[in-house]
Scaffold this motif. Structure first.
Motif, mmCIF file in Angstrom:
data_model
loop_
_atom_site.group_PDB
_atom_site.id
_atom_site.type_symbol
_atom_site.label_atom_id
_atom_site.label_comp_id
_atom_site.label_asym_id
_atom_site.label_seq_id
_atom_site.Cartn_x
_atom_site.Cartn_y
_atom_site.Cartn_z
ATOM 1 N N GLU A 1 0.421 12.166 5.592
ATOM 2 C CA GLU A 1 -0.219 12.433 4.301
ATOM 3 C C GLU A 1 -1.624 11.840 4.224
ATOM 4 O O GLU A 1 -2.480 12.373 3.523
ATOM 5 C CB GLU A 1 0.620 11.853 3.165
ATOM 6 N N PHE A 2 -1.859 10.760 4.937
ATOM 7 C CA PHE A 2 -3.129 10.060 4.812
ATOM 8 C C PHE A 2 -4.084 10.309 5.971
ATOM 9 O O PHE A 2 -5.267 9.978 5.876
ATOM 10 C CB PHE A 2 -2.880 8.563 4.604
ATOM 11 N N GLY B 1 -9.479 9.885 7.624
ATOM 12 C CA GLY B 1 -8.310 9.861 6.769
ATOM 13 C C GLY B 1 -8.610 9.502 5.337
ATOM 14 O O GLY B 1 -9.765 9.277 4.960
ATOM 15 N N VAL B 2 -7.559 9.473 4.532
ATOM 16 C CA VAL B 2 -7.672 9.124 3.114
ATOM 17 C C VAL B 2 -7.533 7.613 2.992
ATOM 18 O O VAL B 2 -6.544 7.030 3.412
ATOM 19 C CB VAL B 2 -6.579 9.825 2.280
ATOM 20 N N PRO C 1 0.833 -1.195 0.000
ATOM 21 C CA PRO C 1 0.000 0.000 0.000
ATOM 22 C C PRO C 1 0.876 1.258 0.000
ATOM 23 O O PRO C 1 1.915 1.294 0.657
ATOM 24 C CB PRO C 1 -0.798 -0.117 1.297
ATOM 25 N N LEU C 2 0.447 2.271 -0.731
ATOM 26 C CA LEU C 2 1.226 3.504 -0.804
ATOM 27 C C LEU C 2 1.221 4.286 0.503
ATOM 28 O O LEU C 2 2.117 5.088 0.751
ATOM 29 C CB LEU C 2 0.698 4.397 -1.926
ATOM 30 N N CYS C 3 0.233 4.073 1.340
ATOM 31 C CA CYS C 3 0.103 4.834 2.581
ATOM 32 C C CYS C 3 1.041 4.356 3.691
ATOM 33 O O CYS C 3 1.297 5.089 4.638
ATOM 34 C CB CYS C 3 -1.329 4.769 3.088
ATOM 35 N N GLU C 4 1.516 3.155 3.585
ATOM 36 C CA GLU C 4 2.331 2.558 4.645
ATOM 37 C C GLU C 4 3.518 3.452 4.994
ATOM 38 O O GLU C 4 4.298 3.827 4.128
ATOM 39 C CB GLU C 4 2.811 1.172 4.217
ATOM 40 N N GLU D 1 -6.779 15.880 -4.559
ATOM 41 C CA GLU D 1 -5.547 15.490 -3.862
ATOM 42 C C GLU D 1 -5.673 14.087 -3.274
ATOM 43 O O GLU D 1 -4.728 13.298 -3.334
ATOM 44 C CB GLU D 1 -5.230 16.494 -2.753
ATOM 45 N N ALA D 2 -6.836 13.773 -2.709
ATOM 46 C CA ALA D 2 -7.047 12.442 -2.125
ATOM 47 C C ALA D 2 -6.953 11.356 -3.194
ATOM 48 O O ALA D 2 -6.302 10.326 -2.993
ATOM 49 C CB ALA D 2 -8.405 12.386 -1.427
ATOM 50 N N LYS D 3 -7.565 11.605 -4.343
ATOM 51 C CA LYS D 3 -7.499 10.636 -5.442
ATOM 52 C C LYS D 3 -6.065 10.449 -5.922
ATOM 53 O O LYS D 3 -5.635 9.333 -6.206
ATOM 54 C CB LYS D 3 -8.382 11.082 -6.600
ATOM 55 N N ALA D 4 -5.326 11.555 -6.000
ATOM 56 C CA ALA D 4 -3.934 11.486 -6.465
ATOM 57 C C ALA D 4 -3.058 10.709 -5.488
ATOM 58 O O ALA D 4 -2.157 9.977 -5.907
ATOM 59 C CB ALA D 4 -3.377 12.889 -6.675
ATOM 60 N N LEU D 5 -3.305 10.853 -4.186
ATOM 61 C CA LEU D 5 -2.509 10.134 -3.190
ATOM 62 C C LEU D 5 -2.583 8.621 -3.405
ATOM 63 O O LEU D 5 -1.607 7.913 -3.219
ATOM 64 C CB LEU D 5 -3.005 10.453 -1.776
#
Length: 101
Positions: A31-32, A67-68, A23-26, A42-46
Protein backbone atom coordinates in the motif's frame (compact mmCIF):
# COMPACT_ATOMS: atom_id res chain seq x y z
CA UNK A 1 19.57 15.50 15.31
CA UNK A 2 18.26 15.20 11.75
CA UNK A 3 14.62 14.54 10.85
CA UNK A 4 15.62 11.18 9.39
CA UNK A 5 17.40 10.15 12.58
CA UNK A 6 14.45 11.29 14.74
CA UNK A 7 12.00 9.29 12.66
CA UNK A 8 14.25 6.22 12.60
CA UNK A 9 14.50 6.34 16.40
CA UNK A 10 10.70 6.64 16.76
CA UNK A 11 10.23 3.74 14.36
CA UNK A 12 12.74 1.60 16.26
CA UNK A 13 10.95 2.36 19.56
CA UNK A 14 7.61 1.39 17.98
CA UNK A 15 9.02 -1.91 16.76
CA UNK A 16 10.40 -2.72 20.23
CA UNK A 17 7.45 -1.56 22.28
CA UNK A 18 3.81 -2.04 21.24
CA UNK A 19 2.80 0.72 23.68
CA UNK A 20 4.68 3.32 21.61
CA UNK A 21 2.83 5.13 18.79
CA UNK A 22 2.67 2.71 15.86
CA UNK A 23 3.06 3.78 12.22
CA UNK A 24 0.15 2.79 10.00
CA UNK A 25 2.47 1.65 7.21
CA UNK A 26 4.20 -1.05 9.24
CA UNK A 27 3.65 -4.44 7.60
CA UNK A 28 1.77 -2.97 4.60
CA UNK A 29 4.47 -2.38 1.94
CA UNK A 30 2.14 -2.97 -1.02
CA UNK A 31 0.00 0.00 0.00
CA UNK A 32 2.85 2.39 0.73
CA UNK A 33 5.26 1.43 -2.08
CA UNK A 34 2.81 0.48 -4.84
CA UNK A 35 3.66 -0.21 -8.48
CA UNK A 36 1.34 2.62 -9.55
CA UNK A 37 1.45 5.87 -7.57
CA UNK A 38 -1.72 6.70 -5.66
CA UNK A 39 -3.44 10.04 -6.14
CA UNK A 40 -2.62 12.87 -3.76
CA UNK A 41 -5.98 12.31 -2.04
CA UNK A 42 -5.32 8.56 -1.65
CA UNK A 43 -1.83 9.19 -0.26
CA UNK A 44 -3.17 11.65 2.32
CA UNK A 45 -5.91 9.20 3.32
CA UNK A 46 -3.40 6.37 3.82
CA UNK A 47 -1.52 8.39 6.42
CA UNK A 48 -4.26 10.60 7.85
CA UNK A 49 -4.52 8.86 11.23
CA UNK A 50 -0.86 7.94 11.67
CA UNK A 51 0.66 9.21 14.94
CA UNK A 52 4.04 9.59 13.19
CA UNK A 53 2.68 11.57 10.22
CA UNK A 54 4.53 14.87 10.68
CA UNK A 55 7.80 13.20 11.62
CA UNK A 56 7.56 10.83 8.65
CA UNK A 57 6.83 13.64 6.19
CA UNK A 58 9.83 15.63 7.39
CA UNK A 59 12.11 12.59 7.23
CA UNK A 60 10.99 11.77 3.68
CA UNK A 61 12.57 14.99 2.43
CA UNK A 62 15.97 13.62 3.40
CA UNK A 63 15.62 10.17 1.89
CA UNK A 64 16.13 8.87 -1.63
CA UNK A 65 13.17 6.52 -1.59
CA UNK A 66 10.00 5.82 -3.50
CA UNK A 67 6.65 5.55 -1.78
CA UNK A 68 4.03 7.17 0.42
CA UNK A 69 5.58 8.88 3.43
CA UNK A 70 3.73 11.37 5.60
CA UNK A 71 0.71 11.45 3.30
CA UNK A 72 2.77 12.40 0.25
CA UNK A 73 4.14 10.26 -2.58
CA UNK A 74 7.92 10.75 -2.74
CA UNK A 75 10.54 9.89 -5.34
CA UNK A 76 14.19 10.49 -4.45
CA UNK A 77 13.34 13.11 -1.81
CA UNK A 78 10.99 15.05 -4.09
CA UNK A 79 7.22 15.19 -4.06
CA UNK A 80 5.92 12.94 -6.83
CA UNK A 81 2.79 14.93 -7.68
CA UNK A 82 4.78 18.16 -7.92
CA UNK A 83 7.22 16.52 -10.34
CA UNK A 84 4.34 15.13 -12.41
CA UNK A 85 2.49 18.46 -12.44
CA UNK A 86 5.50 20.21 -13.95
CA UNK A 87 6.45 17.38 -16.35
CA UNK A 88 9.69 16.63 -14.52
CA UNK A 89 9.34 12.84 -14.29
CA UNK A 90 11.63 10.96 -16.65
CA UNK A 91 12.55 7.45 -17.70
CA UNK A 92 10.13 4.78 -16.53
CA UNK A 93 8.08 7.41 -14.67
CA UNK A 94 7.58 9.81 -17.60
CA UNK A 95 4.17 8.32 -18.40
CA UNK A 96 2.85 9.85 -15.17
CA UNK A 97 3.59 13.46 -16.14
CA UNK A 98 0.45 15.57 -16.19
CA UNK A 99 -0.16 17.25 -19.53
CA UNK A 100 -0.42 21.00 -18.91
CA UNK A 101 -1.75 21.85 -22.40
Amino acid sequence: MSAVANFDRALARARRDPDEPQPLCEGRPDEFTPDVPPSEKEAKALCADCPLLAMCKEAARGRAEWGVHGGIVWLDGKQWHWLARFGLLSGEYEQYNIDQN
